[in-house]
Design a protein around this motif. Structure first.
Motif, PDB file in Angstrom:
ATOM      1  N   THR A 430       0.871  -1.176   0.000  1.00 34.10           N
ATOM      2  CA  THR A 430       0.000   0.000   0.000  1.00 34.10           C
ATOM      3  C   THR A 430       0.904   1.221   0.000  1.00 34.10           C
ATOM      4  OG1 THR A 430      -1.660  -1.206   1.279  1.00 34.10           O
ATOM      5  CG2 THR A 430      -1.881   1.194   1.165  1.00 34.10           C
ATOM      6  N   ARG A 444      -4.991   2.760   9.805  1.00 34.04           N
ATOM      7  CA  ARG A 444      -6.109   2.082  10.470  1.00 34.04           C
ATOM      8  C   ARG A 444      -6.313   0.713   9.827  1.00 34.04           C
ATOM      9  NH1 ARG A 444     -11.217   5.744   8.260  1.00 34.04           N
ATOM     10  NH2 ARG A 444     -11.224   4.990   6.101  1.00 34.04           N
ATOM     11  N   GLN A 455      -4.857   0.156   6.185  1.00 33.05           N
ATOM     12  CA  GLN A 455      -5.142   1.269   5.289  1.00 33.05           C
ATOM     13  C   GLN A 455      -4.328   2.500   5.686  1.00 33.05           C
ATOM     14  OE1 GLN A 455      -9.206   2.729   5.391  1.00 33.05           O
ATOM     15  NE2 GLN A 455      -9.160   3.296   3.226  1.00 33.05           N
ATOM     16  N   ILE A 456      -3.902   3.286   4.691  1.00 33.87           N
ATOM     17  CA  ILE A 456      -3.095   4.474   4.968  1.00 33.87           C
ATOM     18  C   ILE A 456      -3.895   5.744   4.704  1.00 33.87           C
ATOM     19  CG2 ILE A 456      -0.928   3.302   4.414  1.00 33.87           C
ATOM     20  CD1 ILE A 456      -0.898   4.863   1.750  1.00 33.87           C
ATOM     21  N   GLN A 457      -3.642   6.742   5.528  1.00 32.25           N
ATOM     22  CA  GLN A 457      -4.074   8.103   5.220  1.00 32.25           C
ATOM     23  C   GLN A 457      -2.880   8.805   4.579  1.00 32.25           C
ATOM     24  OE1 GLN A 457      -4.104  11.446   8.075  1.00 32.25           O
ATOM     25  NE2 GLN A 457      -6.332  11.441   7.875  1.00 32.25           N
ATOM     26  N   GLU A 458      -3.116   9.485   3.474  1.00 27.30           N
ATOM     27  CA  GLU A 458      -2.028  10.178   2.799  1.00 27.30           C
ATOM     28  C   GLU A 458      -2.343  11.662   2.701  1.00 27.30           C
ATOM     29  OE1 GLU A 458      -1.566   8.483  -1.100  1.00 27.30           O
ATOM     30  OE2 GLU A 458      -3.456   9.306  -1.838  1.00 27.30           O
ATOM     31  N   GLU A 473      -6.560  12.237   2.845  1.00 30.94           N
ATOM     32  CA  GLU A 473      -7.588  11.281   2.443  1.00 30.94           C
ATOM     33  C   GLU A 473      -7.104   9.874   2.724  1.00 30.94           C
ATOM     34  OE1 GLU A 473      -8.348  11.577  -1.720  1.00 30.94           O
ATOM     35  OE2 GLU A 473      -6.246  11.398  -2.308  1.00 30.94           O
ATOM     36  N   TRP A 474      -8.074   8.985   2.968  1.00 25.67           N
ATOM     37  CA  TRP A 474      -7.756   7.577   3.176  1.00 25.67           C
ATOM     38  C   TRP A 474      -7.716   6.888   1.821  1.00 25.67           C
ATOM     39  CZ3 TRP A 474      -6.110   5.736   7.701  1.00 25.67           C
ATOM     40  CH2 TRP A 474      -6.374   6.492   8.846  1.00 25.67           C
ATOM     41  N   LYS A 475      -6.596   6.294   1.512  1.00 27.74           N
ATOM     42  CA  LYS A 475      -6.461   5.621   0.229  1.00 27.74           C
ATOM     43  C   LYS A 475      -7.317   4.353   0.228  1.00 27.74           C
ATOM     44  CE  LYS A 475      -3.108   3.901  -3.105  1.00 27.74           C
ATOM     45  NZ  LYS A 475      -1.684   3.793  -3.479  1.00 27.74           N
ATOM     46  N   ASP A 618      -9.259   5.234  13.553  1.00 25.31           N
ATOM     47  CA  ASP A 618      -8.221   5.984  12.853  1.00 25.31           C
ATOM     48  C   ASP A 618      -7.086   6.315  13.814  1.00 25.31           C
ATOM     49  OD1 ASP A 618     -10.210   5.950  10.990  1.00 25.31           O
ATOM     50  OD2 ASP A 618     -10.566   8.112  10.958  1.00 25.31           O
ATOM     51  N   VAL A 620      -4.204   8.859  13.773  1.00 24.72           N
ATOM     52  CA  VAL A 620      -3.642  10.029  13.099  1.00 24.72           C
ATOM     53  C   VAL A 620      -3.144  10.994  14.160  1.00 24.72           C
ATOM     54  CG1 VAL A 620      -5.120   9.832  11.060  1.00 24.72           C
ATOM     55  CG2 VAL A 620      -5.913  11.148  13.033  1.00 24.72           C
TER      56      VAL A 620
END
Length: 664
Positions: A430, A444, A455-458, A473-475, A618, A620
């Motif tokens: 990812t 998350r 999952q990654i937030q970018e 945004e969450w990819k 999440d 972050v």
């Protein structure tokens, strides 16, 4: 009035630099944003002095020339005022979080709260005077000359109410005396607050800031307050000179020298505190656990299952004991007894044991991932939580065969891959959109198509380690099923089983501050799920990822072998369902450990659930920052299954805490 029309816009010229990006690329230095702002403001003030020193004396002012200077300054103000307001509002949010957190976890520490109250009072006094100075610009055409002169004299007067005194008081309260014989660490309020923040488990979840971010937020508030005070003092000396009250060059130099010394000392101590401060961000338990919202589960990996010995072997004999069957299968259904009234375990059976001969079984609803709600034996022992049985209990009795063999009902653990068993983890890479300068800012767990994905937030990386929040945004995770034609076990996904159900608890981090995380993935090493982070090189000053990605690389903790000899196992034994605890979970794991997914305890839950659960909240930071590391950790309470979750290790800003090369 012409004096005020020229002098006040000159003040605004210094205020403009308060949050404005530099206009001279050659002066940009590899320092944090607040330090850079301080340097830019002070440089702007010195340029303002150049204007004054090159202007005629007060008695010989050329009014058209002054009006032209005013026009240029106001035009510059108009261009950046909107940006200033946005930046200040954004900064105030994180300061408020930090201050609120201090009030929350230090309310019982009277000495520290007294210092914090003193600091708050000093900041208020400086800020209120600063706001008063700003109001003068709005009414510049109506103010009397004496008003500005009085304000300027009041600001720089050598008494206990002057701004200079307030700056000294603020510095002393925050960092303690400069006496070398004193203990700098014990008297350093920043260090005391940081230490208290780290040992208070819930504060990191209230602020969503690492300890290093927390202390930097506190410093930023102090630094900007001192910057306001410095600007007022410079303005006051300039106004007094403009109005013919004196030269004041030496006085301004002395004030400037004091401010520079204070700043150097503050940055030195700040750097020391930030170097020691933790950089981990994780999520605490929510106020209420909600499956599919705050947590999810691996299901039916190892689950309690009742089977008679006669069905545990091909010969349909009962000549052994339950404990003889440590790894077997359900081989049939003798005479259609209780085995015909429950879903058969189609996988392997492990660790069978005898509890008691006869029992009452309460089956779970058909749509449940559980097999039983509870089991009550004749000897009084109850497996699980006894309660109302909606489907009605079933009497199950062992029996004798040929008067020699006792055909006992055994309690085993069923490892069955089926429609109700969610036991898959994504192994695909990812990666953030590095071509658009995106980096990983959050993590998350997400379960999609029965597969757990990390999952990654970018977000877009900006200069000096900032992140463009409007781009966060969450990819989306990849939408595939483990049974799809081109999807392969061991390459695209990992399936947990009795033999392969370990996950490593690691911190994957780098000490190289020229790299940040731009991707994540799991791999399988031996029987362990192992976390990897993808690092990309970047330029701190410009915020640009280095292209092409020739220097990018994957990193993990490779300290894993099939025996687990080089890792410490974190054991879960006879654990209750994770969500049944009435207290909040606390982090219990450390780097270089591992944990097995396993069944809940027999007595507490009839071994019907798989623990630990997966925290899907999440993770972050606030504000979002680049990451130098990530990890998987375990949190829980003694006697309960707990949760697995991801954690962040925020970028280390310590190397960028330094006095700018071109001093103030």
């Amino acid at each position: 009035m012409e004096f005020m029309k020229w002098g006040l816009p000159l003040l605004l010229a210094t205020l403009v630099a308060f949050q404005q990006p530099t206009q001279t690329e050659g002066l940009i230095e590899d320092v944090l944003d607040i330090i850079h702002v301080v340097k830019e403001v002070t440089s702007g003030v010195l340029k303002a002095w150049d204007i004054i020193q090159s202007s005629p004396l007060a008695a010989n002012i050329d009014f058209p020339l002054m009006r032209e200077k005013q026009k240029k300054v106001l035009q510059r103000l108009k261009e950046v005022s909107k940006q200033i307001d946005q930046t200040e509002d954004q900064h105030a949010q994180y300061v408020a979080l930090a201050i609120e957190s201090v009030t929350s976890f230090m309310h019982n520490n009277a000495p520290i709260m007294a210092k914090m109250n003193d600091i708050s009072d000093t900041i208020y006094r400086i800020s209120s005077r600063y706001q008063q100075m700003q109001k003068y610009e709005a009414y510049k055409d109506k103010l009397e000359m004496s008003t500005l002169i009085t304000f300027a004299e009041w600001t720089v007067s050598p008494n206990a109410h002057s701004v200079h005194h307030l700056m000294d008081r603020l510095h002393l309260t925050l960092l303690g005396s400069e006496d070398r014989s004193s203990n700098a660490t014990s008297s350093n309020l920043l260090q005391q607050l940081t230490t208290a923040y780290e040992v208070s488990n819930n504060q990191i979840c209230n602020t969503m800031q690492s300890a290093q971010q927390f202390v930097y937020s506190l410093y930023a508030d102090i630094a900007l307050t001192e910057l306001k005070a410095y600007t007022m003092m410079e303005f006051s000396w300039m106004m007094l000179r403009v109005y013919g009250k004196g030269n004041y060059t030496q006085e301004a130099e002395l004030m400037r020298s004091d401010y520079e010394k204070r700043t150097e000392r503050t940055l030195k101590l700040l750097k020391d505190v930030m170097l020691r401060a933790d950089r981990i961000v994780y999520r605490c338990d929510p106020g209420k656990h909600v499956q599919g919202v705050t947590y999810d589960q691996v299901t039916r990996l190892l689950q309690g299952y009742i089977e008679n010995e006669v069905d545990l072997n091909n010969e349909e004999t009962c000549r052994e004991t339950c404990s003889f069957y440590q790894s077997t299968r359900s081989e049939g259904c003798f005479k259609e007894l209780y085995c015909a009234r429950q879903p058969r375990c189609m996988g392997r059976l492990y660790n069978c044991q005898f509890v008691d001969s006869d029992m009452w079984v309460c089956p779970s609803p058909q749509n449940s991932t559980r097999r039983y709600e509870f089991i009550e034996y004749e000897n009084g022992r109850v497996l699980g939580q006894r309660g109302k049985c909606t489907r009605g209990t079933t009497k199950v009795d062992s029996w004798w065969r040929y008067l020699l063999w006792h055909c006992s009902y055994c309690f085993c653990l069923c490892d069955e891959q089926g429609l109700k068993s969610d036991r898959f983890f994504n192994l695909r890479d990812t990666i953030a959109d590095v071509k658009r300068n995106r980096i990983v800012t959050g993590l998350r767990f997400v379960k999609k198509n029965r597969i757990f994905h990390l999952q990654i937030q970018e977000g877009e990386l900006l200069p000096r380690g900032a992140v463009n929040q409007s781009t966060l945004e969450w990819k989306p995770v990849e939408n595939y099923n483990f049974f799809d034609r081109d999807v392969k076990k061991g390459a695209d996904y990992h399936m947990l089983s009795y033999e392969s159900r370990s996950i490593d608890l690691d911190d994957v981090n780098t000490d190289d501050n020229s790299f940040v995380i731009t991707g994540v993935r799991f791999r399988v090493v031996g029987a362990h799920l192992n976390l990897e982070a993808y690092y990309s090189e970047f330029d701190f000053k410009t915020g640009q990822l280095i292209q092409p990605e020739s220097n990018s690389y994957w990193k993990s903790n490779d300290n894993t072998d099939v025996s687990g000899a080089r890792r410490e196992k974190l054991r879960l034994e006879n654990a209750d369902v994770s969500t049944r605890t009435i207290t909040y979970s606390i982090p219990l794991s450390r780097h270089n450990q591992y944990i097995d997914f396993t069944n809940t305890g027999l007595d507490k839950d009839a071994a019907q659930s798989t623990v630990p659960f997966i925290d899907i909240q999440d993770v972050v930071s606030n504000p979002p920052v680049p990451l130098s590391g990530i990890g998987i950790y375990y949190k829980g309470r003694n006697g309960y299954g707990g949760f697995l979750g991801p954690k962040l290790i925020t970028y280390d800003y310590t190397p960028h805490v330094q006095v700018p090369k071109n001093k103030f």
